[in-house]
Write a protein that holds these residues in place. Structure first.
Motif, PDB file in Angstrom:
ATOM      1  N   GLY A 271       0.829  -1.206   0.000  1.00 35.03           N
ATOM      2  CA  GLY A 271       0.000   0.000   0.000  1.00 35.03           C
ATOM      3  C   GLY A 271       0.856   1.245   0.000  1.00 35.03           C
ATOM      4  O   GLY A 271       1.717   1.416   0.857  1.00 35.03           O
ATOM      5  N   ALA A 272       0.614   2.125  -0.955  1.00 34.53           N
ATOM      6  CA  ALA A 272       1.370   3.375  -1.047  1.00 34.53           C
ATOM      7  C   ALA A 272       0.768   4.411  -0.100  1.00 34.53           C
ATOM      8  O   ALA A 272      -0.434   4.660  -0.130  1.00 34.53           O
ATOM      9  CB  ALA A 272       1.347   3.905  -2.481  1.00 34.53           C
ATOM     10  N   MET A 273       1.594   4.986   0.737  1.00 36.66           N
ATOM     11  CA  MET A 273       1.148   6.017   1.668  1.00 36.66           C
ATOM     12  C   MET A 273       1.285   7.378   0.994  1.00 36.66           C
ATOM     13  O   MET A 273       2.228   7.618   0.235  1.00 36.66           O
ATOM     14  CB  MET A 273       1.989   5.985   2.950  1.00 36.66           C
ATOM     15  N   SER A 274       0.319   8.264   1.273  1.00 35.09           N
ATOM     16  CA  SER A 274       0.376   9.601   0.689  1.00 35.09           C
ATOM     17  C   SER A 274      -0.268  10.601   1.644  1.00 35.09           C
ATOM     18  O   SER A 274      -0.879  10.227   2.640  1.00 35.09           O
ATOM     19  CB  SER A 274      -0.296   9.623  -0.684  1.00 35.09           C
ATOM     20  N   TRP A 275      -0.122  11.873   1.289  1.00 31.51           N
ATOM     21  CA  TRP A 275      -0.632  12.963   2.097  1.00 31.51           C
ATOM     22  C   TRP A 275      -1.440  13.870   1.193  1.00 31.51           C
ATOM     23  O   TRP A 275      -1.335  13.813  -0.038  1.00 31.51           O
ATOM     24  CB  TRP A 275       0.531  13.710   2.742  1.00 31.51           C
ATOM     25  N   LYS A 276      -2.279  14.728   1.750  1.00 28.20           N
ATOM     26  CA  LYS A 276      -3.220  15.545   0.974  1.00 28.20           C
ATOM     27  C   LYS A 276      -2.530  16.356  -0.117  1.00 28.20           C
ATOM     28  O   LYS A 276      -2.997  16.394  -1.249  1.00 28.20           O
ATOM     29  CB  LYS A 276      -4.013  16.454   1.905  1.00 28.20           C
ATOM     30  N   ALA A 277      -1.454  17.003   0.204  1.00 23.97           N
ATOM     31  CA  ALA A 277      -0.765  17.844  -0.786  1.00 23.97           C
ATOM     32  C   ALA A 277       0.464  17.168  -1.388  1.00 23.97           C
ATOM     33  O   ALA A 277       1.090  17.719  -2.283  1.00 23.97           O
ATOM     34  CB  ALA A 277      -0.354  19.172  -0.141  1.00 23.97           C
ATOM     35  N   ARG A 278       0.799  15.986  -0.920  1.00 25.74           N
ATOM     36  CA  ARG A 278       2.015  15.311  -1.397  1.00 25.74           C
ATOM     37  C   ARG A 278       1.747  13.830  -1.606  1.00 25.74           C
ATOM     38  O   ARG A 278       1.276  13.145  -0.713  1.00 25.74           O
ATOM     39  CB  ARG A 278       3.140  15.489  -0.395  1.00 25.74           C
ATOM     40  N   LYS A 279       2.099  13.359  -2.770  1.00 29.09           N
ATOM     41  CA  LYS A 279       1.931  11.930  -3.072  1.00 29.09           C
ATOM     42  C   LYS A 279       3.215  11.150  -2.815  1.00 29.09           C
ATOM     43  O   LYS A 279       3.186   9.941  -2.679  1.00 29.09           O
ATOM     44  CB  LYS A 279       1.500  11.739  -4.538  1.00 29.09           C
ATOM     45  N   GLN A 280       4.340  11.868  -2.776  1.00 32.21           N
ATOM     46  CA  GLN A 280       5.628  11.212  -2.577  1.00 32.21           C
ATOM     47  C   GLN A 280       6.424  11.926  -1.496  1.00 32.21           C
ATOM     48  O   GLN A 280       6.106  13.062  -1.111  1.00 32.21           O
ATOM     49  CB  GLN A 280       6.430  11.208  -3.877  1.00 32.21           C
ATOM     50  N   LEU A 281       7.480  11.271  -1.057  1.00 33.51           N
ATOM     51  CA  LEU A 281       8.364  11.830  -0.050  1.00 33.51           C
ATOM     52  C   LEU A 281       9.403  12.726  -0.696  1.00 33.51           C
ATOM     53  O   LEU A 281       9.844  12.473  -1.813  1.00 33.51           O
ATOM     54  CB  LEU A 281       9.089  10.706   0.687  1.00 33.51           C
ATOM     55  N   ASP A 282       9.801  13.758   0.017  1.00 29.98           N
ATOM     56  CA  ASP A 282      10.969  14.542  -0.382  1.00 29.98           C
ATOM     57  C   ASP A 282      12.193  13.844   0.190  1.00 29.98           C
ATOM     58  O   ASP A 282      12.169  13.342   1.318  1.00 29.98           O
ATOM     59  CB  ASP A 282      10.897  15.969   0.167  1.00 29.98           C
ATOM     60  N   SER A 283      13.259  13.819  -0.562  1.00 32.03           N
ATOM     61  CA  SER A 283      14.486  13.198  -0.075  1.00 32.03           C
ATOM     62  C   SER A 283      15.030  14.006   1.089  1.00 32.03           C
ATOM     63  O   SER A 283      15.130  15.227   1.012  1.00 32.03           O
ATOM     64  CB  SER A 283      15.527  13.143  -1.191  1.00 32.03           C
ATOM     65  N   PRO A 284      15.403  13.347   2.178  1.00 31.28           N
ATOM     66  CA  PRO A 284      15.972  14.086   3.310  1.00 31.28           C
ATOM     67  C   PRO A 284      17.440  14.453   3.114  1.00 31.28           C
ATOM     68  O   PRO A 284      18.033  15.097   3.966  1.00 31.28           O
ATOM     69  CB  PRO A 284      15.808  13.120   4.482  1.00 31.28           C
ATOM     70  N   GLY A 285      18.019  14.034   1.985  1.00 31.03           N
ATOM     71  CA  GLY A 285      19.446  14.279   1.765  1.00 31.03           C
ATOM     72  C   GLY A 285      20.265  13.566   2.819  1.00 31.03           C
ATOM     73  O   GLY A 285      20.078  12.387   3.069  1.00 31.03           O
ATOM     74  N   ASP A 286      21.145  14.294   3.471  1.00 30.74           N
ATOM     75  CA  ASP A 286      21.973  13.705   4.524  1.00 30.74           C
ATOM     76  C   ASP A 286      21.303  13.790   5.897  1.00 30.74           C
ATOM     77  O   ASP A 286      21.842  13.290   6.870  1.00 30.74           O
ATOM     78  CB  ASP A 286      23.327  14.405   4.579  1.00 30.74           C
ATOM     79  N   GLU A 287      20.150  14.454   5.967  1.00 34.50           N
ATOM     80  CA  GLU A 287      19.439  14.586   7.239  1.00 34.50           C
ATOM     81  C   GLU A 287      18.755  13.276   7.612  1.00 34.50           C
ATOM     82  O   GLU A 287      18.291  12.541   6.748  1.00 34.50           O
ATOM     83  CB  GLU A 287      18.381  15.700   7.145  1.00 34.50           C
TER      84      GLU A 287
END
Length: 180
Positions: free
Chosen positions: A145-161
């Motif tokens: 199951g793909a998780m999503s949010w109201k304004a975002r369907k995908q995750l932003d990469s956290p980079g090195d964080e």
């Protein structure tokens, strides 16, 4: 069974309870079971475990040795789950990094249940756009199951964080999650 979190250090379940129990007194696998191959076979969204078994010659005097094969099936990643009932529960991961953009879960969601996900900073503060209030609940049984949010369907990469994931569930079992 044995289990490992890192593939190098292995342990057995504490009570060493049977993974596949022996059959009823008159069944072909009433007294002994053994693995018929070294591990499970992934077939679709299931793990198939081939095994063999037999009845004791003391119980079945007419047969010297009669081995039979069996097949046990388990949902993918179905060895253990985090469970929530009518009262919602939460679990937070330890800090992590990732490269993918899509968050998937394997969950058994009962009627009236749901699973939501949020992204937190490494010190457990909400990340805008990825809060529980913005999460779109997953409300069905799924192994991917793909998780999503109201304004975002995908995750932003956290980079090195480092970030943490927060899962909140009601009337559901969470088996696994991953990011692709």
């Amino acid at each position: 069974l044995t289990h490992s979190r890192d593939g190098r250090h292995w342990s057995r379940p504490r009570q060493r309870q049977p993974f596949i129990p022996v059959g009823a007194a008159e069944s072909w696998d009433a007294d002994y079971l053994g693995p018929a191959r070294p591990g499970p076979v992934l077939v679709g969204d299931e793990l198939w475990f081939y095994y063999y078994g037999h009845r004791s010659t003391e119980r079945n005097k007419s047969v010297k040795w009669s081995f039979n094969s069996g097949l046990a099936k388990l949902r993918r990643d179905g060895f253990a789950s985090l469970n929530a009932g009518e009262k919602p529960g939460q679990v937070i991961t330890r800090p992590m990094t990732f490269k993918g953009r899509s968050l998937f879960i394997n969950a058994d969601v009962a009627e009236g249940g749901w699973v939501e996900a949020a992204v937190l900073t490494s010190d457990s503060k909400s990340v805008s756009g990825y809060t529980l209030e913005e999460a779109i609940p997953l409300t069905k049984d799924t192994t991917k199951g793909a998780m999503s949010w109201k304004a975002r369907k995908q995750l932003d990469s956290p980079g090195d964080e480092h970030v943490r994931l927060l899962f909140q569930l009601k009337n559901a079992k969470l088996y696994s999650f991953w990011i692709e």
